[in-house]
Scaffold this active site. Sequence first.
Site, mmCIF file in Angstrom:
data_model
loop_
_atom_site.group_PDB
_atom_site.id
_atom_site.type_symbol
_atom_site.label_atom_id
_atom_site.label_comp_id
_atom_site.label_asym_id
_atom_site.label_seq_id
_atom_site.Cartn_x
_atom_site.Cartn_y
_atom_site.Cartn_z
ATOM 1 N N HIS A 1 0.840 -1.204 0.000
ATOM 2 C CA HIS A 1 0.000 0.000 0.000
ATOM 3 C C HIS A 1 0.877 1.258 0.000
ATOM 4 C CE1 HIS A 1 -2.768 -2.836 2.314
ATOM 5 N NE2 HIS A 1 -3.500 -2.508 1.273
ATOM 6 N N SER B 1 0.125 -8.810 1.436
ATOM 7 C CA SER B 1 -1.326 -8.752 1.444
ATOM 8 C C SER B 1 -1.787 -8.611 2.894
ATOM 9 C CB SER B 1 -1.909 -10.045 0.871
ATOM 10 O OG SER B 1 -3.286 -10.142 1.179
HETATM 11 P P1 AMP Z 1 -6.545 -3.618 -0.404
HETATM 12 O O1 AMP Z 1 -6.385 -2.836 0.847
HETATM 13 O O2 AMP Z 1 -6.100 -5.029 -0.297
HETATM 14 O O3 AMP Z 1 -7.890 -3.451 -1.035
HETATM 15 O O4 AMP Z 1 -5.512 -2.985 -1.435
HETATM 16 C C1 AMP Z 1 -5.509 -1.598 -1.708
HETATM 17 C C2 AMP Z 1 -4.600 -1.337 -2.881
HETATM 18 O O5 AMP Z 1 -3.279 -1.770 -2.583
HETATM 19 C C3 AMP Z 1 -5.031 -2.103 -4.140
HETATM 20 O O6 AMP Z 1 -4.855 -1.264 -5.277
HETATM 21 C C4 AMP Z 1 -4.074 -3.259 -4.163
HETATM 22 O O7 AMP Z 1 -3.845 -3.773 -5.462
HETATM 23 C C5 AMP Z 1 -2.819 -2.616 -3.618
HETATM 24 N N1 AMP Z 1 -1.930 -3.637 -3.084
HETATM 25 C C6 AMP Z 1 -2.233 -4.617 -2.194
HETATM 26 N N2 AMP Z 1 -1.163 -5.418 -1.998
HETATM 27 C C7 AMP Z 1 -0.168 -4.917 -2.771
HETATM 28 C C8 AMP Z 1 1.194 -5.300 -3.010
HETATM 29 N N3 AMP Z 1 1.726 -6.367 -2.413
HETATM 30 N N4 AMP Z 1 1.919 -4.573 -3.873
HETATM 31 C C9 AMP Z 1 1.384 -3.498 -4.503
HETATM 32 N N5 AMP Z 1 0.118 -3.076 -4.324
HETATM 33 C C10 AMP Z 1 -0.650 -3.780 -3.472
#
Ligand code: AMP
Length: 283
Positions: free
Chosen positions: A39, A187
């Site tokens: 993030h 993640s």
């Molecule tokens: P989330 O909080 O999981 O909904 O993710 C929010 C944003 O962060 C989304 O655009 C995801 O694709 C991005 N994101 C999550 N994990 C990663 C990662 N390991 N590397 C890059 N971006 C990420």
Amino acid sequence: MSAPIVRTRAELRAMTAGWRRAGETIGVVPTMGALHDGHLSLVARAKSTADRVIVTIFVNPKQFNNPEDLKNYPRTEHEDARKLERFGVDAIYVPDGAQMYPEGFATNVSVTRMTDILCGAHRAGHFDGVATVVAKLFLQTSADFAFFGEKDFQQLQVVRRMARDLDIPVEVIGCPTIREIDGLAMSSRNLLLSDRARARAATLYEVMEDMGDALSAGALVADLLSDARRRLDAAGFGEIDYLELRRNDTLDLLERAEVPARLFAAVWMAGVRLIDNIDVTPA
Ligand code: AMP
């Protein structure tokens, strides 16, 4: 410097209106919180692109197809705000359910075709939930730029399609996947793994990298699957929702990497669904 936490659309609108009047550009980084370096890489990219940066934190109930998953999703607002301090973001927007879906809310944004496959085929309603909330966040923040991770590659393409189709004047910028030292894609759900499951989870990336090398050299996906399944099984993975090669642009299924492609996987480890994808460049 800690950024102001904004909880209502009205407060957000007052801030963005001031920035707009001053001719400043706005970047938004939509997240569900439990922030990690993946993030934060989006936040860094946003800071280098836009004059003003809003990070949104909203665990969107509409994109969860499983109530247990929604209930167990990590919520760490205080730590998230602390992690954002060093970036100097301009606002952390943390709406509650009533802000996003007030009484009588009845609209659904649904992107067709590219949502029938991969995660869309396994998580009913998931991408409608994503498209609806992201459309709202784009409109609420009036962002010029939005930053999404390639980690969720299908989501990135769905959001691009939605913004284009609805004429929302935002540039959607995809950012590379950030990984742990052992290769596991970062993640928020990794927090739900036991130490033992976490240690084994990196096998997914190893298997994908080996498949990617073979595919780049011209191998057929079908010839690689049984070995990949055996290795994942030996590492303690459970069900494989998908392990597929697809075109980068249309996400159409491929048998071999004859055009720019990506290898996509969603696999269960100890009750946690892990997804990943890697670029596969044809030789
Ligand atoms: P989330 O909080 O999981 O909904 O993710 C929010 C944003 O962060 C989304 O655009 C995801 O694709 C991005 N994101 C999550 N994990 C990663 C990662 N390991 N590397 C890059 N971006 C990420």
